[in-house]
Structure formats: C-alpha cells, structure tokens
Design a protein around this motif. Structure first.
Motif, PDB file in Angstrom:
ATOM      1  N   LYS A   1       0.845  -1.178   0.000  1.00  0.00           N
ATOM      2  CA  LYS A   1       0.000   0.000   0.000  1.00  0.00           C
ATOM      3  C   LYS A   1       0.892   1.245   0.000  1.00  0.00           C
ATOM      4  CE  LYS A   1      -3.752  -2.193   2.563  1.00  0.00           C
ATOM      5  NZ  LYS A   1      -4.572  -2.142   3.791  1.00  0.00           N
ATOM      6  N   PRO A   2       0.467   2.283  -0.686  1.00  0.00           N
ATOM      7  CA  PRO A   2       1.270   3.512  -0.678  1.00  0.00           C
ATOM      8  C   PRO A   2       1.514   3.990   0.748  1.00  0.00           C
ATOM      9  CG  PRO A   2      -0.500   3.646  -2.298  1.00  0.00           C
ATOM     10  CD  PRO A   2      -0.756   2.412  -1.494  1.00  0.00           C
ATOM     11  N   ALA A   3       2.737   4.322   1.002  1.00  0.00           N
ATOM     12  CA  ALA A   3       3.089   4.748   2.359  1.00  0.00           C
ATOM     13  C   ALA A   3       2.525   6.133   2.652  1.00  0.00           C
ATOM     14  CB  ALA A   3       4.606   4.764   2.528  1.00  0.00           C
ATOM     15  N   GLU A   4       1.995   6.268   3.842  1.00  0.00           N
ATOM     16  CA  GLU A   4       1.507   7.560   4.286  1.00  0.00           C
ATOM     17  C   GLU A   4       2.593   8.216   5.128  1.00  0.00           C
ATOM     18  OE1 GLU A   4      -2.123   7.135   6.340  1.00  0.00           O
ATOM     19  OE2 GLU A   4      -3.188   6.211   4.659  1.00  0.00           O
ATOM     20  N   LYS A   5       2.923   9.431   4.794  1.00  0.00           N
ATOM     21  CA  LYS A   5       3.994  10.102   5.517  1.00  0.00           C
ATOM     22  C   LYS A   5       3.568  10.397   6.949  1.00  0.00           C
ATOM     23  CE  LYS A   5       7.130  14.041   5.427  1.00  0.00           C
ATOM     24  NZ  LYS A   5       7.605  15.215   4.692  1.00  0.00           N
ATOM     25  N   PRO A   6       4.414   9.983   7.924  1.00  0.00           N
ATOM     26  CA  PRO A   6       4.095  10.318   9.313  1.00  0.00           C
ATOM     27  C   PRO A   6       4.115  11.831   9.518  1.00  0.00           C
ATOM     28  CG  PRO A   6       5.802   8.612   9.149  1.00  0.00           C
ATOM     29  CD  PRO A   6       5.624   9.198   7.784  1.00  0.00           C
ATOM     30  N   SER A   7       3.619  12.216  10.647  1.00  0.00           N
ATOM     31  CA  SER A   7       3.507  13.652  10.919  1.00  0.00           C
ATOM     32  C   SER A   7       4.848  14.207  11.398  1.00  0.00           C
ATOM     33  CB  SER A   7       2.430  13.907  11.991  1.00  0.00           C
ATOM     34  OG  SER A   7       2.721  13.134  13.149  1.00  0.00           O
ATOM     35  N   PHE A   8       5.846  14.213  10.469  1.00  0.00           N
ATOM     36  CA  PHE A   8       7.165  14.777  10.763  1.00  0.00           C
ATOM     37  C   PHE A   8       7.470  15.832   9.706  1.00  0.00           C
ATOM     38  CE2 PHE A   8       7.581  10.273  12.216  1.00  0.00           C
ATOM     39  CZ  PHE A   8       7.505  10.541  13.580  1.00  0.00           C
ATOM     40  N   ALA A   9       6.634  16.864   9.676  1.00  0.00           N
ATOM     41  CA  ALA A   9       6.733  17.866   8.621  1.00  0.00           C
ATOM     42  C   ALA A   9       8.036  18.651   8.690  1.00  0.00           C
ATOM     43  CB  ALA A   9       5.541  18.817   8.706  1.00  0.00           C
ATOM     44  N   HIS A  10       8.696  18.665   9.846  1.00  0.00           N
ATOM     45  CA  HIS A  10       9.899  19.471   9.984  1.00  0.00           C
ATOM     46  C   HIS A  10      11.126  18.788   9.398  1.00  0.00           C
ATOM     47  CE1 HIS A  10       9.537  16.825  13.454  1.00  0.00           C
ATOM     48  NE2 HIS A  10      10.851  16.911  13.627  1.00  0.00           N
ATOM     49  N   PHE A  11      10.984  17.529   8.925  1.00  0.00           N
ATOM     50  CA  PHE A  11      12.117  16.829   8.319  1.00  0.00           C
ATOM     51  C   PHE A  11      12.137  17.050   6.811  1.00  0.00           C
ATOM     52  CE2 PHE A  11      11.639  13.912  12.077  1.00  0.00           C
ATOM     53  CZ  PHE A  11      12.861  14.234  12.670  1.00  0.00           C
ATOM     54  N   ASP A  12      13.327  17.190   6.267  1.00  0.00           N
ATOM     55  CA  ASP A  12      13.514  17.248   4.821  1.00  0.00           C
ATOM     56  C   ASP A  12      13.780  15.817   4.336  1.00  0.00           C
ATOM     57  OD1 ASP A  12      14.843  17.328   2.244  1.00  0.00           O
ATOM     58  OD2 ASP A  12      15.090  19.479   2.544  1.00  0.00           O
ATOM     59  N   ASP A  13      12.847  15.257   3.569  1.00  0.00           N
ATOM     60  CA  ASP A  13      12.947  13.846   3.185  1.00  0.00           C
ATOM     61  C   ASP A  13      14.226  13.536   2.411  1.00  0.00           C
ATOM     62  OD1 ASP A  13      10.550  13.520   4.393  1.00  0.00           O
ATOM     63  OD2 ASP A  13       9.370  13.309   2.552  1.00  0.00           O
ATOM     64  N   ASN A  14      14.553  14.371   1.414  1.00  0.00           N
ATOM     65  CA  ASN A  14      15.752  14.127   0.608  1.00  0.00           C
ATOM     66  C   ASN A  14      17.030  14.200   1.451  1.00  0.00           C
ATOM     67  OD1 ASN A  14      14.470  13.733  -1.949  1.00  0.00           O
ATOM     68  ND2 ASN A  14      14.164  15.941  -2.105  1.00  0.00           N
ATOM     69  N   GLN A  15      17.065  15.155   2.325  1.00  0.00           N
ATOM     70  CA  GLN A  15      18.241  15.310   3.175  1.00  0.00           C
ATOM     71  C   GLN A  15      18.408  14.122   4.114  1.00  0.00           C
ATOM     72  OE1 GLN A  15      18.125  18.770   5.686  1.00  0.00           O
ATOM     73  NE2 GLN A  15      20.196  18.477   6.473  1.00  0.00           N
ATOM     74  N   GLN A  16      17.304  13.669   4.721  1.00  0.00           N
ATOM     75  CA  GLN A  16      17.374  12.546   5.657  1.00  0.00           C
ATOM     76  C   GLN A  16      17.646  11.229   4.934  1.00  0.00           C
ATOM     77  OE1 GLN A  16      17.648  13.113   8.756  1.00  0.00           O
ATOM     78  NE2 GLN A  16      17.148  15.295   8.541  1.00  0.00           N
ATOM     79  N   TRP A  17      17.142  11.105   3.716  1.00  0.00           N
ATOM     80  CA  TRP A  17      17.431   9.892   2.935  1.00  0.00           C
ATOM     81  C   TRP A  17      18.918   9.821   2.589  1.00  0.00           C
ATOM     82  CZ3 TRP A  17      16.310   5.202   1.801  1.00  0.00           C
ATOM     83  CH2 TRP A  17      16.762   4.598   0.645  1.00  0.00           C
ATOM     84  N   ASN A  18      19.509  10.968   2.260  1.00  0.00           N
ATOM     85  CA  ASN A  18      20.945  11.004   2.001  1.00  0.00           C
ATOM     86  C   ASN A  18      21.742  10.670   3.259  1.00  0.00           C
ATOM     87  OD1 ASN A  18      20.624  11.701  -0.712  1.00  0.00           O
ATOM     88  ND2 ASN A  18      20.595  13.907  -0.265  1.00  0.00           N
ATOM     89  N   ARG A  19      21.299  11.138   4.399  1.00  0.00           N
ATOM     90  CA  ARG A  19      21.953  10.798   5.672  1.00  0.00           C
ATOM     91  C   ARG A  19      21.898   9.294   5.914  1.00  0.00           C
ATOM     92  NH1 ARG A  19      19.751  12.861  10.763  1.00  0.00           N
ATOM     93  NH2 ARG A  19      21.659  11.925  11.576  1.00  0.00           N
ATOM     94  N   LEU A  20      20.726   8.732   5.635  1.00  0.00           N
ATOM     95  CA  LEU A  20      20.557   7.288   5.850  1.00  0.00           C
ATOM     96  C   LEU A  20      21.493   6.500   4.937  1.00  0.00           C
ATOM     97  CD1 LEU A  20      18.918   4.981   7.176  1.00  0.00           C
ATOM     98  CD2 LEU A  20      17.301   5.192   5.283  1.00  0.00           C
ATOM     99  N   ASN A  21      21.561   6.902   3.673  1.00  0.00           N
ATOM    100  CA  ASN A  21      22.443   6.207   2.733  1.00  0.00           C
ATOM    101  C   ASN A  21      23.908   6.331   3.136  1.00  0.00           C
ATOM    102  OD1 ASN A  21      20.908   4.858   0.756  1.00  0.00           O
ATOM    103  ND2 ASN A  21      20.335   6.804  -0.171  1.00  0.00           N
ATOM    104  N   ARG A  22      24.307   7.526   3.566  1.00  0.00           N
ATOM    105  CA  ARG A  22      25.703   7.721   3.977  1.00  0.00           C
ATOM    106  C   ARG A  22      26.052   6.856   5.183  1.00  0.00           C
ATOM    107  NH1 ARG A  22      24.694  13.232   2.838  1.00  0.00           N
ATOM    108  NH2 ARG A  22      24.292  13.611   5.062  1.00  0.00           N
ATOM    109  N   ALA A  23      25.095   6.691   6.082  1.00  0.00           N
ATOM    110  CA  ALA A  23      25.342   5.862   7.264  1.00  0.00           C
ATOM    111  C   ALA A  23      25.641   4.422   6.871  1.00  0.00           C
ATOM    112  CB  ALA A  23      24.145   5.924   8.207  1.00  0.00           C
ATOM    113  N   PHE A  24      24.963   3.944   5.840  1.00  0.00           N
ATOM    114  CA  PHE A  24      25.201   2.566   5.389  1.00  0.00           C
ATOM    115  C   PHE A  24      26.439   2.473   4.509  1.00  0.00           C
ATOM    116  CE2 PHE A  24      20.851   1.943   6.778  1.00  0.00           C
ATOM    117  CZ  PHE A  24      20.870   0.633   7.252  1.00  0.00           C
TER     118      PHE A  24
END
Length: 374
Positions: free
Chosen positions: A245-268
């Motif tokens: 099912k399409p994911a529903e974005k949690p109520s974390f409007a203050h996060f920048d999705d692209n920025q946090q995804w890049n952080r996640l990738n760098r961590a791995f």
C-alpha cells in the motif's frame, strides 16, 4: 528426383515430430507427477506441455497416415485445447502471486475440456463398434466455436494476464544489480506463449497456412524451456513481491525527506551498518536520532521496500562486489556472507536467490573459481 526428395523430407519431418512429441510427453508426465506431489506450478506447466506434445504427435500421425490405420490408438481424442487457458492462468497465479492457494473448486475450470474428450472418446468407440462413419465434429459450427475459437480467446486472455503480471516485477525488488539471465528467464516464456497464440489465431481464424513451418520450431523450443524448469524447479520462479500500500507520511513535517534519505544512505555506505549481524530498525534510528516510523517511511518511499529488504539488498551487493575483488578470492562464500552481515548459511542462500534470482555460485568469477563453495 523431386518426388524422392519430397518423400525424404516428409520422412525426416515425421521422425522429428515423433521424437519431439515423445520427449515432450515424457517431460509433461514428469512435471505433472512432480506437481501432484509438492510443486503445484509444475502440474500446470506439465498440462501445457502435454497438450502441445499431443498436437505434435497428431502432426506425426497425419504425416504417416497413422489415423487411417484400423488398429490405431486414438490418442488424438485425449487432447483438448480447452486445457490451455486455465493451465496458463493457474501457472501465472502460482508464479506471480505470493501465497496463492489452489482450491478444489478451481478444478471445475477443466470441466469443458473433460467433456470434450469424453465426447470424442465415446464417438470413436461407437464408430469402431458399429462400423458407422460419423461426420467430423468440427463440421458443427457450435462445436467448432466451443473447441477451437473459445480456447484461442481464453489463451489470449491468460497470456495477457501473464504479461500484465510481469509488469509488476520491479528491478528494485531484486536488488540493484541486474543480469540478463533473470530477465530472459522471466520474459521468454511469456514471449513464446504470445507468439504461439498469435500464430494459432492466424491459422484457425484467418486460415493462413502457417502450421507446417512453425509447429516444429515452437514446440521444440517449449520442450527445451520446459526441461530447464524440470531440471531446476526454481527456474520458472517469477519473483514478484506483494504489492504494498502507498506509504503515508508520518507527521514529521519538519524533516527534509531528501536530506534525511541522504543521511541514511551515507550511514550505510560509509559506516557499513548492514554488515552488523541482526541489525535492527531501532538501532539505525538511534544512530541517526530519527523516529523509527520515519526511517521506515523513507525506505518505503525511496527504495520501495521495507527495512529488512533494504538491508539484505546491501548485503547481497557487498558479497557480489567482493566475489569480483581479487583481494578477496582466498575467502569462502560463507566467510564473505558472514562479513556482509548474514548470520547463517541458510539465510544467506535463501536471501541471495530471492534478491538476484540466482544461486551465489552463479556470480563466481568465471576464469578462476578460486572462491570456495558453501
């Protein structure tokens, strides 16, 4: 000379038809038995091969005029094209829908084929017993429509469904590394059925003289492809993950999705988090100081998968990368698997095949297979 050449060609064609049909029947029976025991998809693949094998055997019979022999066994009465549509349909369901269950009531899909064969056997026995010559059933327009036109329409629908299901196979679901063999494995069978359906339609509905030139080629091709499936039961696995099912974005409007995804990738990528055995979502969330639900959302949105699939894909990629690294050639596959974060031999083999469609040995360096096997 021309007559002799034509006679020789006819003889060779009959021999090839007989050999191919014999091989196909043996293979179809083996697949059917295998399917009845524990691998149900092989049952329907066997039924498809059975019908095509009898069709080729029928072509042999017409070549040598076997049908006109008074002692001929009427094998042609044990064939019905109505077997093809449900067989292709159920084969597709098993191979493209995870957890598909075949229920007893589904066998009713084969009732028309059974009725057709019973009618043909009954007429043949009656004619031989009484000595009466009965007119061919195909001269009856209703019978012709039900046994010739309907199977074509049903097969076209089933093949179309197979093609549609194949479009749901996303490359990301098999990892980031793609090889030509899984692609061919997934689509050649569909292509064969599609070509066969088109030619079948052209021969029956449009009445084009195409059967003599293509019957042998297409049938031998299917026999060869079917043999691969019998030799390796996973060969026909069309690894389609359940639709999420399409994911529903949690109520974390203050996060920048692209920025946090890049952080996640760098961590791995930089810290190789995936090499930690039994890595959990909570551990990653604690390292990045992000909510676990938000990390799940990021992986689902940018990678179209869940956390476990994302981590395992990175681990499999790491193993394949090391298999092609000369500095790692002295290590066994098991050692590479453990270094990548897998915690056991069985989980490594299962996960690797699920992501790539191939066993780990397929990616061993071809010139020098110095890496040990599991």
């Amino acid at each position: 000379m021309a007559i002799l050449l034509k006679s020789t060609m006819t003889t060779w064609k009959a021999v090839l038809f007989l050999l191919a049909s014999g091989q196909g029947l043996l293979l179809s029976f083996a697949l059917i038995v295998k399917g009845l025991r524990n691998q149900r998809p092989n049952l329907f693949l066997g039924l498809i091969l059975y019908i095509i094998s009898l069709e080729l055997l029928n072509a042999w019979g017409m070549q040598v005029r076997y049908h006109h022999s008074p002692d001929a066994f009427p094998f042609w009465t044990l064939q019905s094209y109505l077997v093809l549509p449900p067989s292709i349909w159920f084969f597709t369901q098993f191979r493209t829908i995870p957890g598909f269950l075949f229920r007893r009531r589904y066998w009713w899909a084969y009732a028309p084929a059974v009725v057709e064969m019973l009618v043909q056997v009954g007429r043949t026995l009656y004619g031989r017993t009484t000595g009466q010559h009965l007119p061919p059933l195909l001269e009856n327009p209703i019978w012709f429509f039900c046994t010739e036109i309907l199977p074509i329409l049903g097969t076209a629908a089933a093949v179309g469904w197979l093609g549609y299901q194949l479009t749901t196979i996303a490359p990301e679901k098999r990892g980031r590394f793609l090889s030509i063999r899984p692609f061919v494995k997934h689509y050649v069978f569909f292509g064969f059925l599609l070509i066969l359906t088109v030619l079948w339609t052209a021969g029956v509905i449009i009445d084009l003289p195409i059967f003599s030139g293509i019957e042998l080629l297409l049938t031998l091709f299917l026999f060869a492809y079917g043999y691969l499936g019998y030799a390796d039961s996973s060969y026909f696995d069309l690894r389609v993950a359940p639709k999420q099912k399409p994911a529903e974005k949690p109520s974390f409007a203050h996060f920048d999705d692209n920025q946090q995804w890049n952080r996640l990738n760098r961590a791995f990528e930089q810290d190789a988090l995936h090499t930690q055995s039994r890595l959990t979502l909570e551990e990653v969330a604690d390292r990045l100081q992000l909510p676990t639900r938000y990390i799940s959302y990021l992986i689902n949105t940018f990678h179209q998968s869940n956390f476990n699939h994302f981590v395992n894909a990175l681990r499999v990629e790491a193993v394949i990368r090391k298999l092609n690294d000369p500095a790692e050639q002295h290590k066994t596959l098991l050692a590479l698997a453990l270094e990548a974060g897998f915690n056991s031999k069985s989980s490594f083999n299962q996960t690797f095949r699920a992501h790539t469609g191939q066993p780990p040995s397929y990616y061993l360096p071809k010139p020098n297979k110095s890496v040990g096997h599991l």
